[in-house]
Design an enzyme around this catalytic site. Structure first.
Site, PDB file in Angstrom:
ATOM      1  CG  ASP A 165       5.424   2.907   2.426  1.00  0.00           C
ATOM      2  OD1 ASP A 165       5.757   2.080   1.550  1.00  0.00           O
ATOM      3  OD2 ASP A 165       5.602   4.144   2.302  1.00  0.00           O
ATOM      4  CB  SER A 166       3.638  -2.160  -0.053  1.00  0.00           C
ATOM      5  OG  SER A 166       4.460  -2.976   0.759  1.00  0.00           O
ATOM      6  CG  ASP A 221       9.020   1.393   3.804  1.00  0.00           C
ATOM      7  OD1 ASP A 221       9.998   2.151   3.679  1.00  0.00           O
ATOM      8  OD2 ASP A 221       8.308   1.029   2.849  1.00  0.00           O
ATOM      9  CE  LYS A 232      11.694   0.351   1.562  1.00  0.00           C
ATOM     10  NZ  LYS A 232      11.094   1.582   1.015  1.00  0.00           N
ATOM     11  CD  GLU A 253       9.186   5.886  -0.871  1.00  0.00           C
ATOM     12  OE1 GLU A 253       8.821   6.937  -1.448  1.00  0.00           O
ATOM     13  OE2 GLU A 253       8.454   4.880  -0.758  1.00  0.00           O
ATOM     14  CD  GLU A 261       9.144   0.589  -6.160  1.00  0.00           C
ATOM     15  OE1 GLU A 261       9.487   0.843  -4.989  1.00  0.00           O
ATOM     16  OE2 GLU A 261       7.957   0.391  -6.518  1.00  0.00           O
TER      17      GLU A 261
HETATM   18  O1  KIV Z   1       6.724  -0.623   0.718  1.00  0.00           O
HETATM   19  C1  KIV Z   1       7.298  -1.533   0.098  1.00  0.00           C
HETATM   20  O2  KIV Z   1       6.854  -2.676   0.065  1.00  0.00           O
HETATM   21  C2  KIV Z   1       8.534  -1.184  -0.579  1.00  0.00           C
HETATM   22  C3  KIV Z   1       9.145  -2.227  -1.475  1.00  0.00           C
HETATM   23  C4  KIV Z   1       8.372  -2.346  -2.706  1.00  0.00           C
HETATM   24  C5  KIV Z   1      10.581  -1.981  -1.724  1.00  0.00           C
HETATM   25  O3  KIV Z   1       9.029  -0.117  -0.426  1.00  0.00           O
END
Ligand code: KIV
Length: 276
Positions: free
Chosen positions: A44-45, A83, A113, A115, A182
């Site tokens: 989600d970056s 994510d 993924k 959090e 992280e």
């Molecule tokens: O969103 C992302 O890119 C991440 C990574 C930094 C692990 O969660």
């Protein structure tokens, strides 16, 4: 056949380091896949490095699915991990399961993924029970930056470190196949890595994690609004892109682009008819 979660777990057992990178589009994902990187995270970056948001919080399911589909189309070998965005797995177990399933069914990803540790363990457990592999993510969890007070190092006090270890154990117990650590002290990441059986994938968590993940724009030097301390720039794409774009602009203005090489022509006879 794509990389499986069992192959990833076996890499930890063999002491073989695991590489993971983010990707958000077809052409980049293709290059990452061709380089043999086994795990590709559609992080989600995306919100920050591609869409220009100030944090990952505004990212939606639709945006994530759109980019996940592109990454899946560009890859053959890698496991693609979607994510889960902010608030798509917090409200209820049903919600979490529904959205995780969308990544697999609509997006074409092979895993998701999310959090959190102890607080999301029930959701992880239910998603895994339904056949969807889950990667955990603890330490600095960017979807909680307002609660954490910014992009700061986590697990520095005895209490916070113990809580992170507990989170990692809860994720393992819930069936997560790996855990992102992280921005935590390297010594703590080493202890967590030794105490859980599933692979840890570090980002700003030192050398002793079972694997490493980076945001691709950080290692390529193509996003410079914010460069994290843990990132190493293997290239400086901003310079290369700026130079190319400026040269193109100059050549169009000067009338030196396109040349004959970039142009098409028709037969003389057709031309003769046209110009009669
Ligand atoms: O969103 C992302 O890119 C991440 C990574 C930094 C692990 O969660």
């Amino acid at each position: 056949m794509r990389i499986t979660i069992n192959q990833i777990k076996e890499m930890k057992q063999r002491g073989e380091k695991i590489t993971m990178l983010t990707a958000y589009d077809y052409s980049t994902a293709k290059l990452v896949d061709e380089a043999g990187i086994p795990l590709i995270l559609v992080g989600d970056s995306l919100g920050m490095v591609v869409l220009g948001y100030e944090s990952t919080i505004p990212v939606t399911m639709e945006e994530m699915l759109h980019h996940t589909k592109a990454v899946v189309r560009g890859t053959k070998q890698a496991m693609v991990i979607g994510d889960m965005p902010f608030m798509t797995y917090h409200i209820s177990v049903d919600d979490a399961l529904y959205n995780a399933a969308r990544f697999i069914q609509e997006g074409g990803a092979q895993a998701v993924k999310l959090e959190g540790g102890v607080t999301v363990a029930e959701k992880v457990s239910r998603i895994v029970e339904c056949g969807i592999p889950v990667m955990g993510h603890i330490g600095l969890t960017p979807q909680s930056i307002y609660q954490l007070g910014g992009f700061t190092v986590q697990g520095k006090t005895q209490e916070a470190a113990a809580r992170l270890l507990e989170d990692a154990r809860a994720l393992e117990e819930a069936g997560a196949f790996s855990i992102v650590l992280e921005t935590v002290p390297a010594q703590l990441a080493k202890i967590i890595t030794e105490k859980v059986n599933v692979p840890t994938i570090g980002i700003g968590a030192g050398i002793d994690c079972d694997g490493q993940v980076q945001v691709i724009n950080d290692i390529l030097g193509s996003f410079t609004d914010f460069v994290p301390k843990h990132a190493k720039q293997y290239a400086k794409l901003t310079d290369i892109i700026s130079k190319a774009v400026t040269q193109y602009h100059d050549e169009v203005k000067a009338g030196s682009f396109p040349t004959e090489k970039q142009s098409f022509s028709i037969d003389e006879s057709v031309l003769a008819e046209l110009t009669k």
